[in-house]
Scaffold this motif. Structure first.
Motif, short mmCIF file in Angstrom:
data_model
loop_
_atom_site.label_atom_id
_atom_site.label_comp_id
_atom_site.label_asym_id
_atom_site.label_seq_id
_atom_site.Cartn_x
_atom_site.Cartn_y
_atom_site.Cartn_z
N LEU A 195 89.78 22.40 101.78
CA LEU A 195 89.41 23.49 100.87
C LEU A 195 90.32 23.43 99.65
CD1 LEU A 195 87.71 26.23 100.64
CD2 LEU A 195 89.80 27.33 101.47
N TYR A 196 89.74 23.41 98.44
CA TYR A 196 90.58 23.43 97.24
C TYR A 196 90.38 24.70 96.42
CZ TYR A 196 86.43 21.93 94.59
OH TYR A 196 85.18 21.86 94.03
N ALA A 197 89.28 25.43 96.63
CA ALA A 197 89.05 26.63 95.82
C ALA A 197 87.90 27.44 96.41
CB ALA A 197 88.71 26.26 94.37
N ILE A 198 87.85 28.71 95.99
CA ILE A 198 86.71 29.57 96.27
C ILE A 198 86.19 30.07 94.92
CG2 ILE A 198 85.94 31.74 97.31
CD1 ILE A 198 88.05 31.31 99.48
N GLY A 199 84.89 29.86 94.69
CA GLY A 199 84.30 30.19 93.40
C GLY A 199 83.64 31.57 93.39
N ARG A 200 83.32 32.02 92.18
CA ARG A 200 82.63 33.29 91.99
C ARG A 200 81.48 33.09 90.99
NH1 ARG A 200 85.59 38.02 92.84
NH2 ARG A 200 83.59 39.07 92.44
N ILE A 201 80.53 34.02 91.01
CA ILE A 201 79.44 33.98 90.05
C ILE A 201 79.43 35.24 89.20
CG2 ILE A 201 77.93 32.36 91.26
CD1 ILE A 201 76.47 34.73 92.50
N VAL A 202 78.83 35.13 88.01
CA VAL A 202 78.81 36.24 87.06
C VAL A 202 77.43 36.35 86.41
CG1 VAL A 202 81.25 35.89 86.54
CG2 VAL A 202 79.53 34.90 85.02
N LEU A 203 77.16 37.52 85.84
CA LEU A 203 76.00 37.70 84.96
C LEU A 203 76.46 37.42 83.54
CD1 LEU A 203 74.41 41.04 86.26
CD2 LEU A 203 73.36 38.76 86.34
N TRP A 204 75.71 36.59 82.82
CA TRP A 204 76.14 36.15 81.49
C TRP A 204 74.95 36.15 80.53
CZ3 TRP A 204 75.22 32.67 77.66
CH2 TRP A 204 76.26 32.36 76.77
N GLN A 205 75.21 36.56 79.27
CA GLN A 205 74.19 36.43 78.22
C GLN A 205 74.86 36.12 76.89
OE1 GLN A 205 71.93 39.95 77.20
NE2 GLN A 205 73.73 41.28 77.25
N ARG A 206 74.08 35.57 75.96
CA ARG A 206 74.57 35.27 74.63
C ARG A 206 74.91 36.54 73.86
NH1 ARG A 206 73.60 30.47 71.89
NH2 ARG A 206 73.42 31.70 69.98
N LYS A 207 75.74 36.38 72.85
CA LYS A 207 76.03 37.51 71.96
C LYS A 207 74.72 37.94 71.29
CE LYS A 207 80.87 36.72 70.84
NZ LYS A 207 81.87 36.33 69.81
N GLY A 252 72.56 39.75 72.84
CA GLY A 252 71.59 40.04 73.90
C GLY A 252 71.35 41.53 74.04
N LYS A 253 70.16 41.88 74.43
CA LYS A 253 69.78 43.30 74.47
C LYS A 253 69.92 43.93 75.87
CE LYS A 253 66.48 42.55 70.69
NZ LYS A 253 65.05 42.62 70.27
N ILE A 254 70.47 43.15 76.79
CA ILE A 254 70.56 43.63 78.17
C ILE A 254 71.94 44.21 78.44
CG2 ILE A 254 70.20 43.00 80.58
CD1 ILE A 254 67.77 42.61 78.68
N ASP A 255 71.98 45.36 79.08
CA ASP A 255 73.25 45.96 79.46
C ASP A 255 73.66 45.39 80.82
OD1 ASP A 255 75.46 47.45 80.03
OD2 ASP A 255 74.46 49.40 80.01
N LEU A 256 74.48 44.34 80.78
CA LEU A 256 74.87 43.66 82.01
C LEU A 256 75.68 44.56 82.94
CD1 LEU A 256 75.93 40.13 80.69
CD2 LEU A 256 73.70 40.86 81.53
N PHE A 257 76.29 45.58 82.38
CA PHE A 257 77.14 46.44 83.20
C PHE A 257 76.33 47.33 84.14
CE2 PHE A 257 79.90 45.12 79.79
CZ PHE A 257 81.08 44.83 80.46
N LYS A 258 75.02 47.28 84.02
CA LYS A 258 74.16 47.96 85.00
C LYS A 258 74.07 47.17 86.31
CE LYS A 258 71.21 50.43 81.69
NZ LYS A 258 69.82 50.60 81.18
N ASP A 266 67.23 34.53 79.02
CA ASP A 266 67.87 35.75 78.48
C ASP A 266 69.21 36.01 79.16
OD1 ASP A 266 65.53 36.64 76.85
OD2 ASP A 266 64.60 36.71 78.83
N VAL A 267 69.27 35.74 80.45
CA VAL A 267 70.46 35.99 81.25
C VAL A 267 70.65 34.82 82.20
CG1 VAL A 267 71.59 37.59 82.86
CG2 VAL A 267 69.99 38.48 81.17
N GLY A 268 71.90 34.54 82.54
CA GLY A 268 72.17 33.51 83.53
C GLY A 268 73.08 34.03 84.62
N ILE A 269 72.83 33.57 85.83
CA ILE A 269 73.79 33.78 86.92
C ILE A 269 74.56 32.48 87.02
CG2 ILE A 269 74.11 34.30 89.37
CD1 ILE A 269 71.48 35.80 89.36
#
Length: 256
Positions: free
Chosen positions: A99-111, A113-119, A182-185
């Motif tokens: 084992l060398y690492a544990i990864g995480r995922i995020v919600l991402w969009q371009r500057k 963008g009209k989506i409120d990711l914090f929802k 529009d959005v990426g995981i």
């Protein structure tokens, strides 16, 4: 004649050793490692000048199949430790998968963008979201994590028409960055890359409880067993400097 034969054997041995030393170390890295592993290589080269390392990035699943079919990678850094564990078990590597690492995922969009990711993840149900980029779950562990997250929230079936799948997490991030989605995981490590931070809105972490842990592992292959730098590089990435670089790119690293 015997002396001549011994001299020839010695010459071949010395020549083979020199060739092995000069041959580039070929390292396969899962796509989420693109920036972190490049930084590790730079740091390694500072401590070990005149060494040559070639990095290749892609989906962990495809590299797994390639190694089984003879791909000459010396080290294999997978986004899922199960792949190197399986290869070691079947004789395609030496030692053990680590084992060398544990990864995480995020919600991402371009500057812009009209989506409120914090929802949170439920925002992907918004009609304004036409396309959602993820890595292909068939061979990309980060795609599996995205799928599991969507299933946790009961969204997987309904979101299918919106999905744009990359061959790996780097391509999924590119789809989001280019506006093809529009959005990426995407991988936290990619969201922290300077160019992604420059063009993206503040991203939102996805709860680690929404998917199985992204336990990332590596192995030295049978090809790498014959390369003098393979073990040295492995020890470096497990050492203080290697771990610090991985942490800078959002990875959780194993402790002593």
């Amino acid at each position: 004649m015997r002396l001549i034969f011994l001299a020839l054997v010695l010459l071949v041995s010395l020549t083979s050793g020199a060739f092995a030393q000069n041959k580039p170390l070929t390292v396969f890295g899962a796509a989420d490692l693109r920036y972190a592993l490049d930084a590790v290589v730079i740091a390694f080269n500072k401590e070990h000048p005149n060494t040559k390392i070639e990095t290749i990035y892609g989906s962990s699943g495809k590299a797994y199949a390639q190694i089984r079919n003879g791909a000459p990678y010396d080290l294999y850094f997978s986004a899922n430790i199960a792949y190197p564990e399986s290869l070691i078990k079947d004789g395609f590597g030496i030692g053990e998968a680590k084992l060398y690492a544990i990864g995480r995922i995020v919600l991402w969009q371009r500057k812009g963008g009209k989506i409120d990711l914090f929802k949170g993840i439920s925002v992907l149900n918004d009609p304004a979201v036409k396309k959602v980029a993820i890595a292909n779950p068939e061979h990309a562990p980060y795609g599996v994590a995205a799928m599991q997250t969507l299933k946790t929230h009961g969204m997987w079936d309904g979101i299918q028409p919106k999905l744009v799948m990359g061959e790996n997490i780097s391509q999924a991030a590119h789809f989001a960055a280019s506006g093809a989605a529009d959005v990426g995981i995407i991988a936290y490590s990619l969201a922290l890359a300077p160019e992604m931070k420059q063009i993206g809105e503040p991203f939102v972490m996805i709860d680690y409880k929404d998917h199985k842990p992204l336990r990332q592992g590596y192995m030295i292959t049978k090809t790498g067993a014959n390369h003098p730098l393979a073990k040295t590089f492995a020890e470096f990435i497990e050492g203080k400097t290697g771990k610090e670089i991985l942490k800078q790119y959002g990875f959780e690293v194993p402790t002593e």
